[in-house]
Design a protein around this motif. Structure first.
Motif, mmCIF file in Angstrom:
data_model
loop_
_atom_site.group_PDB
_atom_site.id
_atom_site.type_symbol
_atom_site.label_atom_id
_atom_site.label_comp_id
_atom_site.label_asym_id
_atom_site.label_seq_id
_atom_site.Cartn_x
_atom_site.Cartn_y
_atom_site.Cartn_z
ATOM 1 N N MET A 38 31.194 41.101 37.269
ATOM 2 C CA MET A 38 32.258 40.411 36.237
ATOM 3 C C MET A 38 33.574 40.468 36.847
ATOM 4 O O MET A 38 34.166 41.558 37.194
ATOM 5 C CB MET A 38 32.349 40.770 34.889
ATOM 6 C CG MET A 38 33.224 40.376 33.816
ATOM 7 S SD MET A 38 32.956 41.020 32.286
ATOM 8 C CE MET A 38 33.805 42.700 32.423
ATOM 9 N N PRO A 39 34.491 39.218 36.999
ATOM 10 C CA PRO A 39 35.575 39.345 37.299
ATOM 11 C C PRO A 39 36.524 39.943 36.427
ATOM 12 O O PRO A 39 36.457 39.664 35.264
ATOM 13 C CB PRO A 39 35.942 37.806 37.546
ATOM 14 C CG PRO A 39 34.972 37.230 36.862
ATOM 15 C CD PRO A 39 33.811 37.894 36.577
ATOM 16 N N VAL A 40 37.639 40.749 36.730
ATOM 17 C CA VAL A 40 38.718 41.262 36.021
ATOM 18 C C VAL A 40 39.850 40.239 36.193
ATOM 19 O O VAL A 40 40.530 40.311 37.267
ATOM 20 C CB VAL A 40 38.932 42.761 36.364
ATOM 21 C CG1 VAL A 40 39.994 43.119 35.593
ATOM 22 C CG2 VAL A 40 37.638 43.469 36.250
ATOM 23 N N ASN A 41 40.061 39.524 35.028
ATOM 24 C CA ASN A 41 41.267 38.609 35.116
ATOM 25 C C ASN A 41 41.594 38.406 33.645
ATOM 26 O O ASN A 41 41.280 39.322 32.627
ATOM 27 C CB ASN A 41 40.901 37.340 35.719
ATOM 28 C CG ASN A 41 39.555 36.773 35.053
ATOM 29 O OD1 ASN A 41 39.461 36.846 33.807
ATOM 30 N ND2 ASN A 41 38.712 35.945 35.908
ATOM 31 N N SER A 42 42.590 37.413 33.128
ATOM 32 C CA SER A 42 43.077 37.368 32.098
ATOM 33 C C SER A 42 41.957 37.258 30.792
ATOM 34 O O SER A 42 42.348 37.495 29.712
ATOM 35 C CB SER A 42 44.099 36.257 31.933
ATOM 36 O OG SER A 42 43.712 35.040 32.178
ATOM 37 N N LYS A 43 40.945 36.624 31.365
ATOM 38 C CA LYS A 43 39.884 36.386 30.403
ATOM 39 C C LYS A 43 39.405 37.762 29.707
ATOM 40 O O LYS A 43 38.891 37.743 28.575
ATOM 41 C CB LYS A 43 38.592 35.711 30.990
ATOM 42 C CG LYS A 43 38.841 34.258 31.193
ATOM 43 C CD LYS A 43 37.707 33.463 31.738
ATOM 44 C CE LYS A 43 37.620 32.028 31.979
ATOM 45 N NZ LYS A 43 36.513 31.414 32.617
ATOM 46 N N VAL A 44 39.359 38.825 30.473
ATOM 47 C CA VAL A 44 38.760 39.917 29.810
ATOM 48 C C VAL A 44 39.856 40.960 29.722
ATOM 49 O O VAL A 44 39.529 42.192 29.509
ATOM 50 C CB VAL A 44 37.671 40.278 30.865
ATOM 51 C CG1 VAL A 44 36.407 39.507 30.976
ATOM 52 C CG2 VAL A 44 38.222 40.765 32.371
ATOM 53 N N TYR A 45 41.083 40.588 29.660
ATOM 54 C CA TYR A 45 42.383 41.628 29.205
ATOM 55 C C TYR A 45 42.319 42.044 28.026
ATOM 56 O O TYR A 45 42.221 41.229 27.065
ATOM 57 C CB TYR A 45 43.408 41.079 29.979
ATOM 58 C CG TYR A 45 43.851 40.997 31.301
ATOM 59 C CD1 TYR A 45 43.100 41.488 32.147
ATOM 60 C CD2 TYR A 45 45.086 40.300 31.707
ATOM 61 C CE1 TYR A 45 43.293 41.675 33.639
ATOM 62 C CE2 TYR A 45 45.240 40.186 33.336
ATOM 63 C CZ TYR A 45 44.474 40.909 34.132
ATOM 64 O OH TYR A 45 44.715 40.854 35.354
ATOM 65 N N GLN A 46 42.904 43.249 27.706
ATOM 66 C CA GLN A 46 43.225 43.780 26.518
ATOM 67 C C GLN A 46 44.870 43.574 26.644
ATOM 68 O O GLN A 46 45.424 43.192 27.692
ATOM 69 C CB GLN A 46 43.106 44.955 26.147
ATOM 70 C CG GLN A 46 42.995 46.122 27.130
ATOM 71 C CD GLN A 46 43.903 46.993 26.805
ATOM 72 O OE1 GLN A 46 45.393 46.560 26.854
ATOM 73 N NE2 GLN A 46 43.852 48.261 27.031
ATOM 74 N N PRO A 47 45.688 43.818 25.624
ATOM 75 C CA PRO A 47 47.183 43.485 25.538
ATOM 76 C C PRO A 47 47.980 44.187 26.937
ATOM 77 O O PRO A 47 49.192 43.780 27.020
ATOM 78 C CB PRO A 47 47.629 43.857 24.200
ATOM 79 C CG PRO A 47 46.500 43.683 23.389
ATOM 80 C CD PRO A 47 45.165 44.075 24.273
ATOM 81 N N TYR A 48 47.591 45.380 27.312
ATOM 82 C CA TYR A 48 48.095 45.875 28.205
ATOM 83 C C TYR A 48 47.951 45.306 29.686
ATOM 84 O O TYR A 48 48.231 45.927 30.667
ATOM 85 C CB TYR A 48 47.997 47.294 28.431
ATOM 86 C CG TYR A 48 48.407 48.022 26.995
ATOM 87 C CD1 TYR A 48 49.857 47.934 26.578
ATOM 88 C CD2 TYR A 48 47.749 48.548 26.201
ATOM 89 C CE1 TYR A 48 50.349 48.709 25.324
ATOM 90 C CE2 TYR A 48 48.150 49.361 25.041
ATOM 91 C CZ TYR A 48 49.382 49.237 24.676
ATOM 92 O OH TYR A 48 49.878 49.758 23.626
ATOM 93 N N GLY A 49 47.106 44.207 29.883
ATOM 94 C CA GLY A 49 46.961 43.641 31.198
ATOM 95 C C GLY A 49 45.881 44.387 31.959
ATOM 96 O O GLY A 49 45.826 44.176 33.029
ATOM 97 N N ILE A 50 44.992 45.134 31.312
ATOM 98 C CA ILE A 50 43.836 45.672 32.023
ATOM 99 C C ILE A 50 42.640 45.387 31.173
ATOM 100 O O ILE A 50 42.570 44.723 30.085
ATOM 101 C CB ILE A 50 44.084 47.299 31.890
ATOM 102 C CG1 ILE A 50 44.083 47.747 30.454
ATOM 103 C CG2 ILE A 50 45.216 47.656 32.680
ATOM 104 C CD1 ILE A 50 44.134 49.477 30.498
ATOM 105 N N LEU A 51 41.467 45.632 32.054
ATOM 106 C CA LEU A 51 40.205 45.296 31.487
ATOM 107 C C LEU A 51 39.847 46.141 30.071
ATOM 108 O O LEU A 51 40.010 46.914 29.818
ATOM 109 C CB LEU A 51 39.086 45.901 32.445
ATOM 110 C CG LEU A 51 37.701 45.827 32.020
ATOM 111 C CD1 LEU A 51 37.395 44.326 31.927
ATOM 112 C CD2 LEU A 51 36.882 46.424 33.012
ATOM 113 N N HIS A 52 39.426 45.049 29.206
ATOM 114 C CA HIS A 52 39.123 45.399 27.876
ATOM 115 C C HIS A 52 37.813 46.052 27.699
ATOM 116 O O HIS A 52 36.895 45.682 28.291
ATOM 117 C CB HIS A 52 39.202 44.076 26.802
ATOM 118 C CG HIS A 52 39.056 44.169 25.555
ATOM 119 N ND1 HIS A 52 38.081 44.709 24.829
ATOM 120 C CD2 HIS A 52 40.052 43.768 24.624
ATOM 121 C CE1 HIS A 52 38.428 44.920 23.441
ATOM 122 N NE2 HIS A 52 39.684 44.271 23.288
ATOM 123 N N GLY A 53 37.793 46.892 26.739
ATOM 124 C CA GLY A 53 36.380 47.858 26.544
ATOM 125 C C GLY A 53 35.364 47.001 26.120
ATOM 126 O O GLY A 53 34.475 47.262 26.561
#
Length: 138
Positions: A38-53
């Protein structure tokens, strides 16, 4: 097992689903494992700009559930996830994460999977455990 055919079948199941939205793609499969990325990009970010759990959990449940499907008779049985536990070890800002599902227990009615979420350099991002139930189709 025909690896190319199996991967094509798994990836075709992703159309018009959360997996397509998150761009989850199955990339390898074997007798005792399934791997998706899975790519890590804005689609999967949480508000701090990192991968959402939650996105990580979606990857884990996807790879573990599809792994169970490979070990049942899909004409007469279905698989449903009944419990997912996940511990997040490290954050991720960009690139890809890979979900690798390996069996802990493959019973007649329950399957238990360990899913490691790793980055491109094999750093452990999250560790997960998924329990699936195998039911008769109705």
């Amino acid at each position: 097992m025909d690896k190319i055919k199996t991967l094509a079948t798994l990836n075709n199941l992703n159309k018009n689903t959360l997996m397509e939205t998150l761009e989850i793609e199955f990339v390898d499969v074997g007798e005792d494992f399934v791997i998706a990325k899975m790519p890590v990009n804005s689609k999967v970010y949480q508000p701090y700009g990192i991968l959402h759990g939650g996105a990580t959990a979606a990857l884990a449940e996807t790879v573990g559930s599809c792994a169970s499907v490979l070990f049942i008779n899909a004409k007469t049985k279905i698989v449903k996830g009944i419990e997912l536990s996940i511990s997040h070890i490290k954050s991720k800002k960009e690139g890809f994460v890979f979900g690798i599902a390996k069996p802990i227990h493959k019973g007649r009615t329950t399957h238990l999977w360990e899913i490691k979420i790793l980055d491109e350099e094999n750093n452990l991002i999250s560790i997960c455990k998924l329990t699936n139930i195998v039911l008769d189709k109705q």
